[in-house]
Design an enzyme around this catalytic site. Structure first.
Site, PDB file in Angstrom:
ATOM      1  N   CYS A   1       0.820  -1.208   0.000  1.00 49.71           N
ATOM      2  CA  CYS A   1       0.000   0.000   0.000  1.00 49.71           C
ATOM      3  C   CYS A   1       0.858   1.263   0.000  1.00 49.71           C
ATOM      4  CB  CYS A   1      -0.933   0.004   1.209  1.00 49.71           C
ATOM      5  SG  CYS A   1      -1.987   1.455   1.260  1.00 49.71           S
TER       6      CYS A   1
ATOM      7  N   CYS B   1      -0.625   4.148   2.005  1.00 49.18           N
ATOM      8  CA  CYS B   1      -0.463   4.041   3.460  1.00 49.18           C
ATOM      9  C   CYS B   1       0.973   4.345   3.879  1.00 49.18           C
ATOM     10  CB  CYS B   1      -0.802   2.627   3.947  1.00 49.18           C
ATOM     11  SG  CYS B   1      -2.242   1.888   3.197  1.00 49.18           S
ATOM     12  N   ASP B   2       1.951   3.838   3.144  1.00 51.51           N
ATOM     13  CA  ASP B   2       3.329   3.829   3.640  1.00 51.51           C
ATOM     14  C   ASP B   2       4.317   4.680   2.841  1.00 51.51           C
ATOM     15  OD1 ASP B   2       2.602   1.982   5.647  1.00 51.51           O
ATOM     16  OD2 ASP B   2       2.701   0.352   4.202  1.00 51.51           O
TER      17      ASP B   2
END
Ligand code: NAP
Length: 308
Positions: A132, A135-136
């Protein structure tokens, strides 16, 4: 006893909820482990009809959920472990300590990211291995990273990561991208993206603290091996359908996708329907998942009226 339980709150689940709620069936949605589904981990969605300027994935999902709730759909957090069909034709759904009873069930549990199957990957997830970018990605500023895969997801992730990383290696096992033409052209024109063709990641290499340090690449043409320093690996090699909890109430293909009746969302079990990425390995789009959610709702409604 619920009229209809919808398992999953992605595009298919929320659309099924909108339709069954508007049909006064008072649906209950069970979230699964990823409320909102896969679009909550993506960035801009440019191809969902009705959004000419594009819309962020999480925002789209919040709106779909709000639309379902507006018509009376209820949502409960639950990670479903099994479904059984009772002698009277109703269903019992088990989720931890909870049990739910329903006359019909719509399975809209989507799919989870696939990984390569390398020995240390489970311990590296969250330590430089992820699927992701949204997300990261922001954790990896001014350092090199890599994306594995050649599809739309890989290209989208790579493009997003160029906002942060110093360089994004795009590692693909062939020498042409599977991604759509517009996405492929945009990706290859990006000066921060370095394609690495005909190659596969054969090992994740860690530093003394167990964090990702580098990858070992194997060239599939000549077998040559190289080591490339990366702070994080973003895996985008497709998905595995979340169908294991359905047991033998459904037939599945060799990859675990639930088989529907031809041209329908009905499964082999009367009253049990499947919609979206858990059953569709061909289109796998937000809009086609939404369409299947609508179809499953209409089929469940018809089933209930015929079995009243
Ligand atoms: P995908 O299209 O199935 O692509 C998966 C990629 O991973 C392929 O390039 C494949 O290589 C590679 N791959 C698979 N297994 C591998 C392995 N074991 N080792 C190395 N590489 C491997 O999956 P996706 O990119 O997640 O896309 C899924 C669907 O969502 C598609 O229909 C796509 O169009 C759609 N999508 C659309 C958008 C958008 O329109 N904005 C964004 C994301 C996704 P090969 O090419 O050699 O098979």
């Amino acid at each position: 006893m619920e009229n209809v339980i919808i398992i999953g709150t992605g595009c298919a689940g929320c659309t099924a909820a909108i339709y069954t709620a508007r049909a006064s069936l008072n649906p209950l949605m069970l979230t699964g482990t990823q409320p909102g589904g896969q679009l909550t981990t993506t960035t801009e969605v440019e191809n969902f009809p009705g959004h000419p300027e594009g819309i962020m994935g999480p925002e789209l999902m919040m709106k779909l959920q709000a639309q379902a709730e507006k018509f009376g759909a209820r949502i409960a957090w639950a990670s479903v472990e099994s479904i059984t069909r009772l002698a009277d034709g109703s269903f019992c759904i088990k989720a931890g300590e909870e049990e739910y009873a329903a006359k019909t069930v719509i399975v809209a549990t989507g799919a989870a990211p696939r990984h390569l199957g390398l020995p240390n990957e489970q311990t590296l997830i969250g330590h430089g291995l992820t699927s992701c970018a949204t997300c990261d990605g922001a954790f990896y500023r001014d350092v090199p990273v890599c994306v594995i895969g050649g599809g739309d997801s890989a290209c989208e992730e790579a493009g997003f990561l160029t906002r942060f990383a110093s360089k994004v290696y795009l590692i693909h096992r062939r020498d042409t991208l599977r991604a759509s033409k517009i996405m492929a052209e945009r990706t290859l024109a990006n000066p921060k993206i370095v394609p690495v063709w005909n190659s596969t990641v054969s090992a994740y290499l860690t530093d003394g603290k167990g964090e990702m340090r580098a990858i070992k690449l194997t060239n599939l043409k000549d077998g040559g091996e190289t080591e490339v320093d990366v702070a994080c690996v973003f895996v985008a090699i497709g998905h595995v359908p979340n169908s294991s909890f359905a047991g033998d109430l459904v037939d599945k293909d060799e990859n675990g996708y639930i088989l529907q009746q031809p041209g329908r969302t009905a499964t082999k079990t009367p009253g049990l329907f499947a919609a979206g990425d858990v059953a569709d390995h061909f289109y796998r789009q937000a809009i086609t998942a939404a369409g299947q959610g609508c179809a499953a709702a209409l089929e469940a409604e018809r089933y209930l009226s015929e079995h009243a």
